[in-house]
Design an enzyme around this catalytic site. Sequence first.
Site, PDB file in Angstrom:
ATOM      1  N   ASN A 108      14.785 -28.588 -10.081  1.00  0.00           N
ATOM      2  CA  ASN A 108      15.218 -28.387  -8.698  1.00  0.00           C
ATOM      3  C   ASN A 108      13.954 -28.435  -7.832  1.00  0.00           C
ATOM      4  O   ASN A 108      13.161 -27.495  -7.825  1.00  0.00           O
ATOM      5  CB  ASN A 108      15.932 -27.041  -8.544  1.00  0.00           C
ATOM      6  CG  ASN A 108      16.417 -26.798  -7.120  1.00  0.00           C
ATOM      7  OD1 ASN A 108      15.778 -27.202  -6.140  1.00  0.00           O
ATOM      8  ND2 ASN A 108      17.537 -26.114  -6.987  1.00  0.00           N
ATOM      9  N   GLU A 158      18.652 -30.579  -5.485  1.00  0.00           N
ATOM     10  CA  GLU A 158      18.236 -30.246  -4.110  1.00  0.00           C
ATOM     11  C   GLU A 158      17.200 -31.244  -3.580  1.00  0.00           C
ATOM     12  O   GLU A 158      16.150 -30.853  -3.058  1.00  0.00           O
ATOM     13  CB  GLU A 158      17.698 -28.808  -4.035  1.00  0.00           C
ATOM     14  CG  GLU A 158      18.802 -27.774  -4.014  1.00  0.00           C
ATOM     15  CD  GLU A 158      18.380 -26.462  -3.379  1.00  0.00           C
ATOM     16  OE1 GLU A 158      18.634 -26.261  -2.173  1.00  0.00           O
ATOM     17  OE2 GLU A 158      17.777 -25.629  -4.090  1.00  0.00           O
ATOM     18  N   ASP A 179      20.253 -27.080 -12.369  1.00  0.00           N
ATOM     19  CA  ASP A 179      20.156 -25.729 -11.821  1.00  0.00           C
ATOM     20  C   ASP A 179      21.556 -25.144 -11.884  1.00  0.00           C
ATOM     21  O   ASP A 179      22.418 -25.486 -11.086  1.00  0.00           O
ATOM     22  CB  ASP A 179      19.638 -25.794 -10.382  1.00  0.00           C
ATOM     23  CG  ASP A 179      19.639 -24.436  -9.698  1.00  0.00           C
ATOM     24  OD1 ASP A 179      20.016 -23.434 -10.339  1.00  0.00           O
ATOM     25  OD2 ASP A 179      19.278 -24.382  -8.503  1.00  0.00           O
ATOM     26  N   ASP A 231      17.756 -22.543 -14.876  1.00  0.00           N
ATOM     27  CA  ASP A 231      17.692 -23.992 -15.066  1.00  0.00           C
ATOM     28  C   ASP A 231      17.822 -24.267 -16.560  1.00  0.00           C
ATOM     29  O   ASP A 231      16.977 -23.839 -17.355  1.00  0.00           O
ATOM     30  CB  ASP A 231      16.381 -24.531 -14.505  1.00  0.00           C
ATOM     31  CG  ASP A 231      16.249 -24.234 -13.026  1.00  0.00           C
ATOM     32  OD1 ASP A 231      16.686 -25.060 -12.221  1.00  0.00           O
ATOM     33  OD2 ASP A 231      15.725 -23.145 -12.695  1.00  0.00           O
ATOM     34  N   ASP A 287      10.609 -23.402  -5.605  1.00  0.00           N
ATOM     35  CA  ASP A 287      10.779 -22.080  -6.221  1.00  0.00           C
ATOM     36  C   ASP A 287      11.267 -22.189  -7.675  1.00  0.00           C
ATOM     37  O   ASP A 287      11.367 -21.164  -8.361  1.00  0.00           O
ATOM     38  CB  ASP A 287      11.709 -21.189  -5.403  1.00  0.00           C
ATOM     39  CG  ASP A 287      12.985 -21.873  -4.931  1.00  0.00           C
ATOM     40  OD1 ASP A 287      13.132 -23.085  -5.134  1.00  0.00           O
ATOM     41  OD2 ASP A 287      13.840 -21.182  -4.338  1.00  0.00           O
ATOM     42  N   HIS A 288      11.539 -23.401  -8.131  1.00  0.00           N
ATOM     43  CA  HIS A 288      11.946 -23.646  -9.515  1.00  0.00           C
ATOM     44  C   HIS A 288      10.845 -24.360 -10.285  1.00  0.00           C
ATOM     45  O   HIS A 288      10.063 -25.122  -9.706  1.00  0.00           O
ATOM     46  CB  HIS A 288      13.195 -24.530  -9.576  1.00  0.00           C
ATOM     47  CG  HIS A 288      14.432 -23.912  -9.010  1.00  0.00           C
ATOM     48  ND1 HIS A 288      15.460 -23.450  -9.811  1.00  0.00           N
ATOM     49  CD2 HIS A 288      14.825 -23.698  -7.730  1.00  0.00           C
ATOM     50  CE1 HIS A 288      16.424 -22.974  -9.046  1.00  0.00           C
ATOM     51  NE2 HIS A 288      16.057 -23.119  -7.779  1.00  0.00           N
TER      52      HIS A 288
END
Length: 255
Positions: free
Chosen positions: A7, A34, A145, A217, A246-247
């Site tokens: 992501n 995303e 995700d 994830d 943030d992933h």
Amino acid sequence: MRIASWNVNSLNVRLPHLEQWLAGFAPDVVGLQETKLEDHKFPDTRLLELGYRSVFAGQKTYNGVALLSRSPIEDVRIGIPGFEDAQMRAIAGTVGGVRIINLYVVNGQDVGTDKYAYKLRWLEAVHAWVEEELGRYPELVVMGDFNIAPDARDVHDPAVWNEDHILTSSAERGALEGLLRLGLHDGFRLHSDEAGVFSWWDYRAAGFRRDLGLRIDLTLVSEALRPRVVAAGIDREPRTWERPSDHAPAWVQLG
């Protein structure tokens, strides 16, 4: 075959990170979530220069999914069959005989909200789709995700992230367990029982520095692929870079 899921939380912002990571980690197939890009803005030409074909389904500002591969991507499917949804959250393709479904699962906001109900309906539709795909493609990977942490080992504080909390609620985990009962296996757990290995950390409250994360994830593999899984993990390095997603990428290695 090394298959990864990431992501990127806006490909417009994170394209330099993706380029750096592809060069260093060298996956064979990547599922992105995303992307947050309309299709005419997707950097397919640039990715081809890096050696990756791409198929994608995006929209402005929100959602967006893509598959990247060093080899041809065949039998592409965008969206969940029979489920009307304006949000671009699902894409599938076949690479080297392995069917790959890439998902950006609905977040759900909070337990009991309309968005939570939508998440559960969406997951029901995914269940039916995966069941059908397994009948056609025994060698199947479902990744992405998931916005669901499978169990207490996958959260930094099980007392907070409990059966009443979004991302760890009983109904969400039950939906994930339903997918596993179809004959899928959590690739990471085939080789590790370790707790505290995360793929997402909140930007707020120094979440990454304090390692206040979740493993949401996932790379799920079919029973037919299970003997071929030689390794799996989370690549934390991109989360250390400047202005990161943030992933962190989750990956599975097929022998």
